[in-house]
Design a protein around this motif. Structure first.
Motif, short mmCIF file in Angstrom:
data_model
loop_
_atom_site.label_atom_id
_atom_site.label_comp_id
_atom_site.label_asym_id
_atom_site.label_seq_id
_atom_site.Cartn_x
_atom_site.Cartn_y
_atom_site.Cartn_z
N PHE A 1 -8.21 7.77 -1.66
CA PHE A 1 -7.85 8.99 -2.38
C PHE A 1 -9.10 9.79 -2.77
N GLY A 2 -10.24 9.14 -2.71
CA GLY A 2 -11.49 9.86 -2.94
C GLY A 2 -11.90 10.69 -1.74
N ILE A 3 -11.25 10.47 -0.61
CA ILE A 3 -11.55 11.21 0.62
C ILE A 3 -10.51 12.29 0.89
N THR A 4 -9.25 11.97 0.63
CA THR A 4 -8.16 12.93 0.84
C THR A 4 -7.08 12.70 -0.19
N GLN A 5 -6.40 13.77 -0.57
CA GLN A 5 -5.28 13.66 -1.50
C GLN A 5 -3.94 13.78 -0.77
N SER A 6 -3.97 13.80 0.55
CA SER A 6 -2.75 13.85 1.34
C SER A 6 -2.17 12.44 1.48
N ALA A 7 -0.97 12.22 0.93
CA ALA A 7 -0.34 10.90 1.00
C ALA A 7 -0.09 10.50 2.45
N ARG B 1 0.83 -1.20 0.00
CA ARG B 1 0.00 0.00 0.00
C ARG B 1 0.86 1.25 0.00
N GLY B 2 2.04 1.18 0.67
CA GLY B 2 2.95 2.32 0.64
C GLY B 2 3.39 2.63 -0.79
N ILE B 3 3.71 1.58 -1.54
CA ILE B 3 4.11 1.76 -2.95
C ILE B 3 2.96 2.34 -3.76
N PHE B 4 1.75 1.78 -3.58
CA PHE B 4 0.59 2.27 -4.32
C PHE B 4 0.29 3.72 -3.97
N ASP C 1 -3.37 -9.47 -0.43
CA ASP C 1 -3.11 -8.08 -0.04
C ASP C 1 -2.95 -7.19 -1.25
N LEU C 2 -2.30 -7.70 -2.29
CA LEU C 2 -2.12 -6.92 -3.51
C LEU C 2 -3.45 -6.59 -4.16
N LEU C 3 -4.34 -7.59 -4.22
CA LEU C 3 -5.66 -7.37 -4.82
C LEU C 3 -6.46 -6.36 -4.02
N PHE C 4 -6.40 -6.45 -2.70
CA PHE C 4 -7.15 -5.52 -1.87
C PHE C 4 -6.56 -4.11 -1.91
N ALA C 5 -5.23 -4.02 -2.07
CA ALA C 5 -4.59 -2.70 -2.18
C ALA C 5 -5.07 -1.98 -3.43
N MET D 1 2.42 6.10 -2.95
CA MET D 1 3.40 6.99 -3.57
C MET D 1 3.13 7.16 -5.06
N VAL D 2 2.83 6.05 -5.72
CA VAL D 2 2.53 6.13 -7.15
C VAL D 2 1.24 6.92 -7.39
N GLY D 3 0.21 6.60 -6.58
CA GLY D 3 -1.07 7.29 -6.75
C GLY D 3 -0.96 8.79 -6.52
N ALA D 4 -0.22 9.20 -5.48
CA ALA D 4 -0.06 10.62 -5.18
C ALA D 4 0.66 11.33 -6.31
N ALA D 5 1.68 10.68 -6.88
CA ALA D 5 2.42 11.28 -7.98
C ALA D 5 1.55 11.43 -9.22
N VAL D 6 0.76 10.42 -9.50
CA VAL D 6 -0.12 10.47 -10.69
C VAL D 6 -1.18 11.56 -10.53
N ILE D 7 -1.79 11.63 -9.33
CA ILE D 7 -2.82 12.64 -9.08
C ILE D 7 -2.26 14.05 -9.19
N GLU D 8 -1.01 14.23 -8.74
CA GLU D 8 -0.36 15.54 -8.79
C GLU D 8 -0.21 16.02 -10.23
N GLU D 9 0.05 15.09 -11.14
CA GLU D 9 0.31 15.46 -12.53
C GLU D 9 -0.93 15.41 -13.41
N PHE D 10 -1.83 14.48 -13.12
CA PHE D 10 -2.98 14.26 -14.01
C PHE D 10 -4.27 14.23 -13.19
N SER D 11 -4.98 15.34 -13.15
CA SER D 11 -6.22 15.40 -12.38
C SER D 11 -7.31 14.53 -13.00
#
Length: 357
Positions: free
Chosen positions: A221-227, A117-120, A209-213, A122-132
């Motif tokens: 991320f639908g609730i907060t965009q703070s990593a 989930r930590g990896i997801f 765990d991977l599937l649930f992540a 970091m990736v998700g926050a970076a993607v959201i930052e660049e592509f709304s």
């Protein structure tokens, strides 16, 4: 909303939470045992209280909006984590893990989940930052996931079957003994070093765990965009999961409507993400690349209310239905369950003897 929490608060929180997780792991390794109901209850209460204290400190340090986002995110992840328990129970049963060592298996699963989930995050926050516009994808994915939760077309056994490929690959590539050797993943059989079935259990838990992540990270991320809030909410949701597993026990089978509550939460957050994407729209083929002003912005507190009410309704409905079945004769109860699943009447009137003539 971009959240700016004090750096000292973020670093201090992560250090303290890491120490708590390490202490919990060492406690399990030193004294593997089957926790009693009282012990499990105390630990669950401890972690829930710890999460609420953390939310209170965040309220003081950063304000009510940030604290509200943490609580909403934590409850969302907690409800999704409870759904994880159904699959964990099936995995433990399928591989006949000795109950004495299930705590260690769950702790390893939690650590794997935190890493993934930590990896997801970091990736998700970076993607959201660049592509709304990714919020459109997240929203659609959550709505689809909600539909799959509400109408699975089966039960949680299908989630376990997805691990069969990994299990088959392990059996083909490494030597695995037929029996467990405590909680060890390596053992010696007839003078030959081999892996124990525990390695298969860890692999199955990891894939789960991977599937649930993949499902849970877009939801929060639908609730907060703070990593930081996303990660800490996940930590608090997972920390009490091991004790909750032993506390709920057979109660999991009685929570038959829980997946409807989770599905409603996911659908609600999915729609919230789509509305947010419309509100900050930048796609040229939608409204000429301009924001859609009429798209509503759903507040954090409304999200929190929806999450709490959804889980309460699903839980109460499940317990009421279970209590009602206990009062029915066994045969009638079984018929009612089958009828509820198949959408058919529980009983069929038999023709009278004079009608048969």
């Amino acid at each position: 909303m971009d959240l700016e929490l004090p750096l000292w608060f973020e670093i201090g929180s992560l250090v303290i939470l890491t120490l708590i997780l390490i202490a919990d792991l060492l406690l399990i390794l030193k004294r593997p045992h089957i926790p009693s109901t009282r012990e499990s209850t105390l630990w669950v209460v401890f972690y829930v209280t710890l999460a609420l204290i953390f939310a209170g400190i965040m309220w003081i340090v950063a304000g009510p909006e940030y604290a509200g986002q943490f609580v909403a995110g934590w409850l969302t992840e907690y409800s999704l984590s409870i759904d994880n328990l159904f699959v964990f129970v099936l995995i433990m049963s399928q591989f006949a893990v000795p109950r004495r060592y299930q705590q260690e298996v769950l702790m390893v699963g939690i650590i794997i989940a935190l890493v993934l989930r930590g990896i997801f995050i970091m990736v998700g926050a970076a993607v959201i930052e660049e592509f709304s516009w990714v919020f459109y994808i997240f929203g659609a994915f959550l709505v689809w996931t909600a539909w799959r939760q509400a109408f699975p077309g089966g039960d949680h056994d299908s989630d376990v079957k997805q691990e069969n490929f990994v299990v088959r690959m392990l059996r083909r590539t490494i030597d695995i003994s037929d029996h467990y050797d405590g909680a060890k993943i390596r053992t010696v059989v007839d003078g030959k070093k081999m892996w124990t079935p525990m390695i298969i259990v860890f692999a199955a838990i990891g894939v789960t765990d991977l599937l649930f992540a993949i499902d849970s990270i877009p939801a929060i991320f639908g609730i907060t965009q703070s990593a930081f809030i996303v990660f800490t909410a996940n930590i608090f949701a997972l920390m009490g999961l091991r004790q909750l597993y032993f506390l709920l026990g057979d109660l999991l089978d009685r929570l038959r409507y829980l997946h409807y509550g989770i599905a409603f939460i996911l659908a609600f957050i999915g729609l919230k993400l789509v509305f947010h994407a419309m509100h900050v729209n930048e796609l040229p083929f939608i409204n000429g690349g301009e924001p859609i002003e009429w798209a509503p912005e759903i507040s954090t507190w409304m999200s929190l209310g929806v999450i709490i009410v959804s889980m309460l309704v699903a839980t109460v409905a499940s317990l009421v239905a279970s209590a009602r079945e206990k009062k029915m004769p066994t045969a009638d109860a079984a018929a009612a369950v089958v009828a509820d699943e198949k959408g058919t009447p529980p009983t069929v009137d038999q023709p009278r003897s004079d009608d048969a003539l």
